[in-house]
Design an enzyme around this catalytic site. Structure first.
Site, mmCIF file in Angstrom:
data_model
loop_
_atom_site.group_PDB
_atom_site.id
_atom_site.type_symbol
_atom_site.label_atom_id
_atom_site.label_comp_id
_atom_site.label_asym_id
_atom_site.label_seq_id
_atom_site.Cartn_x
_atom_site.Cartn_y
_atom_site.Cartn_z
ATOM 1 N N CYS A 165 0.800 -1.221 0.000
ATOM 2 C CA CYS A 165 0.000 0.000 0.000
ATOM 3 C C CYS A 165 0.838 1.279 0.000
ATOM 4 O O CYS A 165 0.290 2.376 -0.096
ATOM 5 C CB CYS A 165 -0.945 -0.007 1.192
ATOM 6 S SG CYS A 165 -1.951 -1.517 1.261
ATOM 7 N N HIS A 305 -2.708 7.490 6.783
ATOM 8 C CA HIS A 305 -2.964 6.213 6.108
ATOM 9 C C HIS A 305 -4.387 5.775 6.448
ATOM 10 O O HIS A 305 -5.122 5.326 5.578
ATOM 11 C CB HIS A 305 -1.929 5.186 6.542
ATOM 12 C CG HIS A 305 -2.013 3.890 5.811
ATOM 13 N ND1 HIS A 305 -1.923 3.814 4.442
ATOM 14 C CD2 HIS A 305 -2.186 2.615 6.251
ATOM 15 C CE1 HIS A 305 -2.032 2.543 4.063
ATOM 16 N NE2 HIS A 305 -2.190 1.802 5.143
ATOM 17 N N GLU A 316 -0.932 4.629 14.159
ATOM 18 C CA GLU A 316 -0.608 5.858 13.437
ATOM 19 C C GLU A 316 -0.869 7.086 14.293
ATOM 20 O O GLU A 316 -0.095 8.058 14.259
ATOM 21 C CB GLU A 316 -1.407 5.940 12.135
ATOM 22 C CG GLU A 316 -1.005 7.103 11.253
ATOM 23 C CD GLU A 316 -1.693 7.126 9.901
ATOM 24 O OE1 GLU A 316 -1.293 7.946 9.046
ATOM 25 O OE2 GLU A 316 -2.632 6.322 9.691
ATOM 26 N N LYS A 337 -9.560 7.721 2.989
ATOM 27 C CA LYS A 337 -10.028 6.352 2.724
ATOM 28 C C LYS A 337 -11.432 6.119 3.272
ATOM 29 O O LYS A 337 -12.106 5.164 2.876
ATOM 30 C CB LYS A 337 -9.063 5.322 3.316
ATOM 31 C CG LYS A 337 -7.728 5.230 2.603
ATOM 32 C CD LYS A 337 -6.862 4.119 3.191
ATOM 33 C CE LYS A 337 -5.501 4.039 2.528
ATOM 34 N NZ LYS A 337 -4.619 5.167 2.901
ATOM 35 N N HIS A 342 -9.824 1.780 0.259
ATOM 36 C CA HIS A 342 -8.367 1.622 0.217
ATOM 37 C C HIS A 342 -7.945 1.161 -1.174
ATOM 38 O O HIS A 342 -8.221 0.031 -1.567
ATOM 39 C CB HIS A 342 -7.942 0.610 1.280
ATOM 40 C CG HIS A 342 -6.471 0.567 1.529
ATOM 41 N ND1 HIS A 342 -5.558 1.242 0.755
ATOM 42 C CD2 HIS A 342 -5.748 -0.074 2.484
ATOM 43 C CE1 HIS A 342 -4.342 1.019 1.222
ATOM 44 N NE2 HIS A 342 -4.435 0.226 2.268
ATOM 45 N N PHE A 403 1.618 -3.774 3.881
ATOM 46 C CA PHE A 403 1.928 -5.091 4.431
ATOM 47 C C PHE A 403 3.408 -5.403 4.211
ATOM 48 O O PHE A 403 3.971 -5.102 3.149
ATOM 49 C CB PHE A 403 1.093 -6.173 3.745
ATOM 50 C CG PHE A 403 -0.358 -6.196 4.163
ATOM 51 C CD1 PHE A 403 -0.806 -5.536 5.289
ATOM 52 C CD2 PHE A 403 -1.291 -6.905 3.409
ATOM 53 C CE1 PHE A 403 -2.142 -5.568 5.661
ATOM 54 C CE2 PHE A 403 -2.627 -6.946 3.767
ATOM 55 C CZ PHE A 403 -3.054 -6.277 4.899
#
Length: 417
Positions: A165, A305, A316, A337, A342, A403
């Site tokens: 991502c 994010h 975060e 998002k 996403h 990831f």
């Protein structure tokens, strides 16, 4: 050596809430959700039956049908957004040095639908090996950048970044570095993804990564909300034209903003979970600020994010407080998002575009779908919940985490800040 300055002179977007930059921005600031029941396949038996798909998009409006059939959807999306960005930048291709113009593109997965289709055909064909001759060129993650460079004759640096991502943010940072180091004058950068497929939804369901709020898709992506339970899968692309500052001035280009810096880091912790204290997220933001030569107090906002996952949002938020200290409470934080879903490898590109538009228009898009505070997240932080907020934005940062623990952050700023 003295580094060159890098500016943004063109934008292109194809998202679940708008098929061009203007539609995308209008729907962002009005808090429109792109989530709806899946139409690409029968999702009745899936745990998650909704996603953020593109709407009203017909590739043949942009690409000849015969050529489009040679591309996976992720590459089609790349071509469409690159075209919008190139038109926006208003280049005269006869007057630029195409040996010093390149393409660095990002995609976390590449041609997933093509791979799924070809393997399914093989199995249904009783094992007879009848594969499409374009199977491999459609599937590979680097082909989108190849198609773009062929169309515009850009013979400079050309490759694809794959960091889940964080892919398109990494692409943007690489493009930025090639220009400021003097290796190129112009770069088309960004990312695309088309993972709303049987394999994509099934795979993320198996990981328990997706929201299963099938009764209310539009409120399923709820970053920082106590009842968040997974992200909503999206698709699309974002493209940016980066250009060396003096080169842009010489041709009288419209300049949106300057790229101030970029940061990268690794969690080195877990294949899918973030470091619980947000260590990698903290480091990537500090690295980005250091690269830009700015202090935390120079920053007005962070496009988080913010995926709407139970662990990710907490990590975060902690990282932001570590980096910014008391200044964190003066920031506008937001998670787009909540509206787009996403977009995986394309997330960084469209979210950087949102950040650039915030600088241009002085508006921070909202984080929609907030209903209940999470006791694990400081309620004094301003997440721009539910409504856009006006603000003079000079500097904004955009976070992406992937990831494998891949983290990338880019900082954009008003010209001459």
């Amino acid at each position: 050596m003295k580094l060159k300055r890098v500016v943004v002179t063109g934008l292109g977007a194809l998202t679940p809430i708008g098929n061009n930059v203007q539609e995308y921005w209008n729907n962002l600031i009005h808090g429109v959700s792109g989530a709806a029941p899946i139409t690409y396949f029968d999702a009745t038996n899936f745990k998650t039956q909704f996603a953020c798909e593109l709407k009203g998009f017909n590739v043949e409006d942009f690409i000849d049908r015969k050529e489009a059939r040679k591309m996976d959807r992720y590459a089609q999306y790349a071509m469409v957004t690159a075209q919008e960005a190139m038109l926006d930048a208003q280049f005269d291709l006869d007057k630029i040095d195409q040996d010093r113009a390149g393409v660095i593109w990002g995609s976390g997965i590449g041609g997933l639908e093509t791979f799924q289709h070809e393997v399914t055909n093989f199995v249904n064909g009783n094992g007879t090996p009848k594969f499409n001759p374009f199977f491999i060129p459609k599937m590979i993650a680097d082909i989108a950048g190849g198609h773009i460079s062929i169309k515009y004759g850009f013979r400079g640096p050309n490759f694809t970044t794959v960091s889940a991502c964080a892919s398109s943010t990494n692409a943007l940072i690489d493009a930025f570095n090639y220009i400021r180091l003097g290796h190129a004058d112009i770069m088309i950068t960004g990312g695309s993804e088309a993972a709303v497929t049987i394999a994509g939804v099934g795979g993320f369901n198996a990981m328990h990564a997706l929201s299963t709020r099938n009764d209310d898709p539009k409120t399923a992506s709820r970053p920082m909300d106590k009842d968040r339970e997974g992200f909503v899968l999206g698709e699309g692309a974002g493209a940016l034209i980066l250009e060396e500052y003096e080169h842009a001035l010489a041709r009288g280009a419209k300049i949106y903003c300057e790229i101030g810096g970029g940061g990268m880091s690794a969690d080195a912790y877990h294949i899918t979970a973030p470091h619980p204290e947000g260590l990698g997220a903290k480091n990537v933001m500090l690295n980005c600020l250091r690269d830009a030569g700015l202090t935390p107090k120079d920053v007005d906002g962070v496009n988080m994010h913010g995926t709407s996952t139970p662990l990710g949002d907490i990590a975060e938020s902690k990282a932001i407080q570590h980096v910014f200290g008391e200044h964190a409470y003066t920031l506008n934080l937001n998670a787009t998002k909540s509206m787009t879903g996403h977009l995986l490898g394309a997330a960084g590109a469209i979210e950087t575009i949102a950040s650039i538009k915030s600088i241009v228009h002085g508006i921070i898009p909202p984080t929609i779908n907030h209903f209940t505070d999470d006791e694990n997240i400081d309620p004094k932080l301003n997440f721009t919940f539910n409504e856009a907020q006006k603000r003079d934005v000079k500097v904004i940062m955009s976070n992406t985490f992937g990831f494998g623990g891949h983290n990338a952050c880019v900082l954009v700023k008003k010209l001459d800040f």
